[in-house]
Design a protein around this motif. Structure first.
Motif, PDB file in Angstrom:
ATOM      1  N   ASN A 108      33.334  34.587  37.023  1.00 55.78           N
ATOM      2  CA  ASN A 108      33.368  35.873  36.336  1.00 55.78           C
ATOM      3  C   ASN A 108      32.248  36.784  36.834  1.00 55.78           C
ATOM      4  OD1 ASN A 108      34.161  37.886  34.603  1.00 55.78           O
ATOM      5  ND2 ASN A 108      33.636  36.803  32.729  1.00 55.78           N
ATOM      6  N   LYS A 109      31.099  36.189  37.113  1.00 61.53           N
ATOM      7  CA  LYS A 109      30.001  36.968  37.659  1.00 61.53           C
ATOM      8  C   LYS A 109      30.390  37.565  39.017  1.00 61.53           C
ATOM      9  CE  LYS A 109      25.847  35.328  37.161  1.00 61.53           C
ATOM     10  NZ  LYS A 109      24.593  34.548  37.332  1.00 61.53           N
ATOM     11  N   ALA A 110      31.075  36.781  39.836  1.00 61.72           N
ATOM     12  CA  ALA A 110      31.504  37.273  41.153  1.00 61.72           C
ATOM     13  C   ALA A 110      32.481  38.432  41.027  1.00 61.72           C
ATOM     14  CB  ALA A 110      32.138  36.140  41.959  1.00 61.72           C
ATOM     15  N   ILE A 111      33.393  38.360  40.056  1.00 64.17           N
ATOM     16  CA  ILE A 111      34.335  39.458  39.837  1.00 64.17           C
ATOM     17  C   ILE A 111      33.589  40.719  39.400  1.00 64.17           C
ATOM     18  CG2 ILE A 111      36.265  40.266  38.419  1.00 64.17           C
ATOM     19  CD1 ILE A 111      37.025  38.264  40.575  1.00 64.17           C
ATOM     20  N   ASN A 112      32.570  40.553  38.572  1.00 63.14           N
ATOM     21  CA  ASN A 112      31.765  41.696  38.156  1.00 63.14           C
ATOM     22  C   ASN A 112      31.051  42.340  39.340  1.00 63.14           C
ATOM     23  OD1 ASN A 112      31.220  42.416  35.054  1.00 63.14           O
ATOM     24  ND2 ASN A 112      31.929  40.303  35.228  1.00 63.14           N
ATOM     25  N   TYR A 113      30.502  41.511  40.202  1.00 64.93           N
ATOM     26  CA  TYR A 113      29.857  42.061  41.399  1.00 64.93           C
ATOM     27  C   TYR A 113      30.864  42.801  42.277  1.00 64.93           C
ATOM     28  CZ  TYR A 113      25.355  39.658  40.748  1.00 64.93           C
ATOM     29  OH  TYR A 113      24.140  39.239  40.282  1.00 64.93           O
ATOM     30  N   GLN A 114      32.045  42.232  42.449  1.00 61.57           N
ATOM     31  CA  GLN A 114      33.064  42.884  43.281  1.00 61.57           C
ATOM     32  C   GLN A 114      33.480  44.224  42.701  1.00 61.57           C
ATOM     33  OE1 GLN A 114      36.354  40.377  44.953  1.00 61.57           O
ATOM     34  NE2 GLN A 114      35.363  38.756  43.771  1.00 61.57           N
TER      35      GLN A 114
END
Length: 230
Positions: free
Chosen positions: A107-113
């Motif tokens: 989920n953190k990676a999706i937020n960064y993207q």
């Protein structure tokens, strides 16, 4: 960037930390994002208006704060941070209350993207200097089509990216980094450019959710001391 010490004197002459200072412009989406982050974290700050339409971002006193002449910029004691993404990540590290990044790595990676979609694919292409250049060298009538084209491309990408991750908000049922960066664009461009959101049902739903959130409501352009803009 050199540090600027910001302190004040107490009754006994001792140095006390000074309130956060945000150099902001009411209708600037990056400034709007930082205001949202500050509100969510419950941080009090002093609003320092920089009128982009009057060119105040190019004044020598502001260039000392941010040599590239962009807003927002944040002063936190002896720290000076410019760029909305950098400011928000700094606030996330120093002020952990109401985290804006989820613990779950995926989920953190999706937020960064999603945040980088906004910061890399939308924001740089619609800054005032770009629109001014288009108006002066291509034609003023081309500015709105330019905005529609590049915002639309970014929105289309975000619509696809968030399709399988959104809940009440962009990546679930809590406000996170993606929402903080995205909200000013899907709220502001509906109003400022009469943007057709019919192709972006997910983002349209998010816009309706965002305007119900008190921390976002309080960060809205019309709630700022330098609004309305003449």
């Amino acid at each position: 960037m050199s540090s600027i010490l910001l302190t004040t004197k107490g009754n006994n002459g001792e140095e006390l930390p000074k309130k956060l200072q945000l150099y902001s412009f009411s209708t600037s989406p990056p400034s709007f994002s930082v205001r949202i982050a500050l509100n969510f974290k419950g941080l009090d700050y002093e609003y320092k208006a920089v009128n982009l339409f009057k060119g105040e971002q190019h004044r020598p006193e502001f260039i000392k704060i941010n040599p590239i002449g962009f807003i927002p910029a944040l002063m936190d004691g002896d720290m000076v941070i410019a760029d909305s993404f950098a400011i928000i990540l700094y606030l996330e590290e120093k002020y952990p209350q109401h985290p804006l990044l989820p613990r779950d790595l995926a989920n953190k990676a999706i937020n960064y993207q999603a945040a980088n979609f906004v910061c890399s694919s939308i924001q740089p292409l619609i800054r005032l200097p770009i629109l001014k250049y288009i108006g002066e060298n291509v034609g003023h009538e081309e500015k709105v089509p330019w905005v529609h084209k590049h915002v639309g491309k970014g929105f289309a990408g975000l619509e696809k990216l968030l399709k399988y991750h959104a809940g009440k908000y962009a990546t679930g049922d809590e406000i996170f980094l993606a929402d903080v960066l995205l909200a000013p664009y899907i709220i502001g461009y509906l109003q400022r450019y009469n943007f057709d959101m019919s192709e972006y049902p997910l983002l349209s739903r998010l816009a309706e959710a965002y305007i119900q959130v008190p921390s976002i409501q309080d960060a809205m352009p019309e709630k700022q001391p330098d609004f309305p803009i003449n």
